[in-house]
Each structure stands twice: as C-alpha cells, then as structure tokens.
Design a protein around this motif. Structure first.
Motif, mmCIF file in Angstrom:
data_model
loop_
_atom_site.group_PDB
_atom_site.id
_atom_site.type_symbol
_atom_site.label_atom_id
_atom_site.label_comp_id
_atom_site.label_asym_id
_atom_site.label_seq_id
_atom_site.Cartn_x
_atom_site.Cartn_y
_atom_site.Cartn_z
ATOM 1 N N GLU D 20 33.060 67.378 62.647
ATOM 2 C CA GLU D 20 34.131 66.845 63.812
ATOM 3 C C GLU D 20 32.857 66.528 65.562
ATOM 4 O O GLU D 20 32.202 66.653 65.606
ATOM 5 C CB GLU D 20 34.425 68.706 64.500
ATOM 6 C CG GLU D 20 35.188 69.320 65.484
ATOM 7 C CD GLU D 20 36.616 69.224 64.951
ATOM 8 O OE1 GLU D 20 36.302 68.755 63.655
ATOM 9 O OE2 GLU D 20 37.529 69.317 65.942
ATOM 10 N N GLU E 46 32.224 80.644 59.599
ATOM 11 C CA GLU E 46 33.854 81.134 60.748
ATOM 12 C C GLU E 46 33.341 80.468 61.963
ATOM 13 O O GLU E 46 32.704 81.270 63.611
ATOM 14 C CB GLU E 46 33.920 82.384 61.288
ATOM 15 C CG GLU E 46 33.621 83.631 59.897
ATOM 16 C CD GLU E 46 33.604 84.586 60.121
ATOM 17 O OE1 GLU E 46 34.044 85.566 59.065
ATOM 18 O OE2 GLU E 46 33.457 85.145 60.962
ATOM 19 N N GLU E 47 34.623 79.331 62.741
ATOM 20 C CA GLU E 47 34.622 79.565 63.799
ATOM 21 C C GLU E 47 36.075 79.936 65.026
ATOM 22 O O GLU E 47 36.526 81.069 63.911
ATOM 23 C CB GLU E 47 34.830 77.775 63.834
ATOM 24 C CG GLU E 47 34.965 77.460 65.014
ATOM 25 C CD GLU E 47 35.406 75.992 65.513
ATOM 26 O OE1 GLU E 47 36.295 75.874 64.531
ATOM 27 O OE2 GLU E 47 35.934 75.433 66.542
ATOM 28 N N SER E 55 38.189 78.880 61.597
ATOM 29 C CA SER E 55 38.423 78.363 60.533
ATOM 30 C C SER E 55 36.763 78.600 59.584
ATOM 31 O O SER E 55 36.485 79.416 60.706
ATOM 32 C CB SER E 55 38.159 76.766 60.491
ATOM 33 O OG SER E 55 36.884 76.783 61.650
ATOM 34 N N ARG E 56 36.871 78.361 58.533
ATOM 35 C CA ARG E 56 35.333 78.950 58.006
ATOM 36 C C ARG E 56 35.263 77.774 56.607
ATOM 37 O O ARG E 56 35.426 77.571 56.326
ATOM 38 C CB ARG E 56 36.362 80.411 56.565
ATOM 39 C CG ARG E 56 36.578 80.887 57.732
ATOM 40 C CD ARG E 56 36.989 82.533 55.892
ATOM 41 N NE ARG E 56 38.146 83.565 56.591
ATOM 42 C CZ ARG E 56 37.741 84.296 57.287
ATOM 43 N NH1 ARG E 56 35.907 84.928 57.240
ATOM 44 N NH2 ARG E 56 38.659 85.006 57.654
ATOM 45 N N ALA E 57 33.695 78.040 56.677
ATOM 46 C CA ALA E 57 33.154 76.857 56.265
ATOM 47 C C ALA E 57 32.051 78.004 55.269
ATOM 48 O O ALA E 57 31.354 78.079 56.094
ATOM 49 C CB ALA E 57 32.522 75.779 56.530
#
Lengths: 72, 72, 72, 72, 72, 72, 72
Positions: D20, E46-47, E55-57
């Motif tokens: 990003e 988490e964003e 979103s999660r990552a």
C-alpha cells in the motif's frame, strides 16, 4: 568556471535579495547571513503578498527548508 | 557507460536548462553551478507559468529539494 | 536469490523505463544513469499525462525524491 | 521473540505481497528484493485502484518513502 | 523514572496495540517487532476506518514515518 | 541563562502537558518520557478535538515529527 | 561581517520574538532557548490567529521543522 550555490549566496551578503518561500510568501531584505541549510538572516525585510507589503521587520531569521529560491 | 546524474548536470554547466519545480513553477536559464543537494545557480533566468514569462532575474539560487527535473 | 533495488535498476541501464512521479507525472525514456538517491538520467524522454505525450527532451535529470516507481 | 521489520520482510522474499502506497496506490506482486530504505523490487506486479487492476508490469522498483505498509 | 519511547514500545511486544497513521488510517494488531525508525510488524492486524474493520491481514509491516501514535 | 528545548522538556517529566500535533490533533497527558526526535510517551492521555475529549488511553507513544509544540 | 542565523537567534535570547509557523500559526513570546534544529523554548507565549490572541502559555517548546521565520 561554475559557481557553487553557497558561493553565489555569499556574494549577495549585504545586498538586497528577493526570497521566495513555499505557500506564496515572498520576502525582500538585505541578506545579513546564512548557513549550510539555507537558513537566512534578512535585515530591513518586507513581506510581500500579491505585490503589496504586508509587514516589515528589522530582522528575521528564515528557516531554510521553506525557501524555493533566492534572487540577489 | 552509465552517466551519473551529477555528471550529466556538470555537462550542462554554461548551457541553457529548463528546471521544473514543484507547485507548477518552471525556470529557464543558464546553469551556472550546483551542489550535491541539487541546489542550483541560474543566470539570466525566466520564470514561466502557462507558457508565459512572469519574471526575469540576472541570477537565482534555487533550493534543490523543490526540483522535479532539470532538462539541459 | 533476492535482487537489491539498485541492482535491479542497474540492469535497466540503456533500456526503456517508465518512471512514475508524484503529482501524476509520468516519464518514459532510456535509463542512462542513476545514483543512490534514485536521481535518474533519462535519454529521449517523453512526459505523459493521461496517456498523451505532452513534452519530449533529449535528456532529463530527475530528482529521486519525486519517484514513486520505476518499471524497466 | 520480537521480529524486526526487515527480518519480517526478508521472510516474504519470493512470495506475493500487497504494498500500500500513499495517495491511494496499491501494488501486488512477488517480492524480489528490498533495501534498508524499504525500496522494493516487485515481480509480476499489478497496480490496483478501487479493487481493479489498472496496469501490470514484469518488474517494478518502488521507492521506499511512498510505502505505507507491506502485507506478506 | 522517565520511560524512553522505544522502551515503552518494547514493553508492548506481544500485546495488542492501536496504531494511528496519517491520512485517517488505523490499525489494530499484536505488536510483533519494531526498529529505530518506528517501522512496525503487526500480527493479526485489522485496518479500521470510521470504527469499522475494512481489512484483515496475518501480518503487516508498517513504515514508521506514517505513524502518528501507538497505543499499547 | 538560555534553556535548551530538551532540557525544558526534561523538566516537564511527570507533569501534565498539552501536545499539539499536525492536522488538528491535540493530546493532553502526563509526560512519561521522550527522546532526541521528540518522540513522546504520554500516560493517562486524552485526545481532544474542538475542545472535547474524543478518546482516552493509559499510555501512548507519539512519533515526534507530528509535533508542533508541547506546553508543560 | 555576515551574521550566522544561529548567532542572530542567540542575540534574541530573553527578548520578545514573533514566530511564524506553517499552517497559519503565529506565536509571540520571550525566547528562552533553542537548539540546532531551531526547536524553540518560548516563555509567556501567546498564539495569535488573524490578529487575535487565541491562547496563552507560561512556556512552550516548538518543534523546529514547523518554523517559517523568527523575528526578534
């Protein structure tokens, strides 16, 4: 022979210069000193916006990273 | 053989260059000197906005961190 | 084996590259050189806005801190 | 045991990552290399805007100071 | 006794943190590591935008110069 | 006798301070530590927007380059 | 003889100064100290917007990179 920017600035000591800063600010005054960061000391300075003098100061110290150009 | 940016700039000394700065400023003039920060000295410079000359100066010192590109 | 960014750039010397700069500027040209700051020398460069060529230059020196990415 | 950011990045070499960037740019590709500035080399990269692929490249070199985050 | 910022950050390793970035981005996750530039490794992140998870990552590496504050 | 900024900051350790950040953010809290970059540790901090408390945290680590001023 | 910016600033210690910051902020106060980054300590400071005092503080520490100019 090429002229280094700081050498050119040094020649302008004690003469009037135009200093264009970011965000539309312009100062005119007598260059009284500077350093490697292009921090400047101006004497008898005027701030000019749209061709009109909006303020005067006996002396100002401008932080170099606002400078776009200096015209002796 | 690759050409380092400062070497390319050095070759442009004494010739006319176009200097594109941030915020839509453009200068044209004779490159009289520069340093490692890409601070520049221009002689007989013109500032150009939208293809028109808006000011002239015998000499200006441009702070390098405003530069986008220089075209010899 | 991982490829360092400057090594990848070195491989692109003498080939055409796309250089995306901040503020929506794009240049295409032959990579003629670079340095550690990602200052670039482009030959036969074209500036492109919205898919159209707006200017050409035999040579430009791009200041590295405007670069977003370079695509060989 | 804590994991340094560059160590975490090193583990992502050769795997697909999401990158990003500032100003709403997103790239996806195989991380091929990086350096201390977080300059990145991506292979088989796609640029994505609003969930759609707007361009592809075999290889791009991203300047680190545009990066917001990298997700392996 | 005063607590240095990096010492405070070190105490937060392995616990959940809130990371506020510029341009209105917020991440929440387990702090897995950091370096002197405040580059961060977050796990199970988490964003969040306007209070909602967008979103999660499993893992992200955040470039430090986007950080406004970190709250353990 | 002049007071160096970091000395002034050191005197504020363990007392409540107001921290004005860029982009209109203000924090109030007990200064628990700082470093040379003006990274700060605040305890019992409150974020204030338009004179109202919008969030509280036991502890936050603020990245120094967002700071405009600190008022002990 | 030229006057270095930090020398000029040193002469202003203990006298009232005007400090113009980015984003339209202005402070007035007694210069109590500074360092090489132009971080400043002001005593009996007033923040001024559009010619009106909007806040006062016994002491503030201003981060230097917000400074545009200082006028003794």
């Amino acid at each position: 022979m090429p002229v280094k920017p700081l050498t050119a600035l040094n020649k302008a000591i004690s003469s009037r210069v135009i200093v264009e800063l970011r965000a539309g600010r312009e100062f005119r005054g007598v260059l009284d000193g500077f350093d490697l960061h292009l921090n400047l000391v101006l004497k008898n300075s005027e701030e000019i916006i749209d061709g009109e003098i909006v303020s005067r100061a006996d002396s100002i110290i401008v932080r170099g990273d606002n400078v776009i150009y200096i015209s002796p």
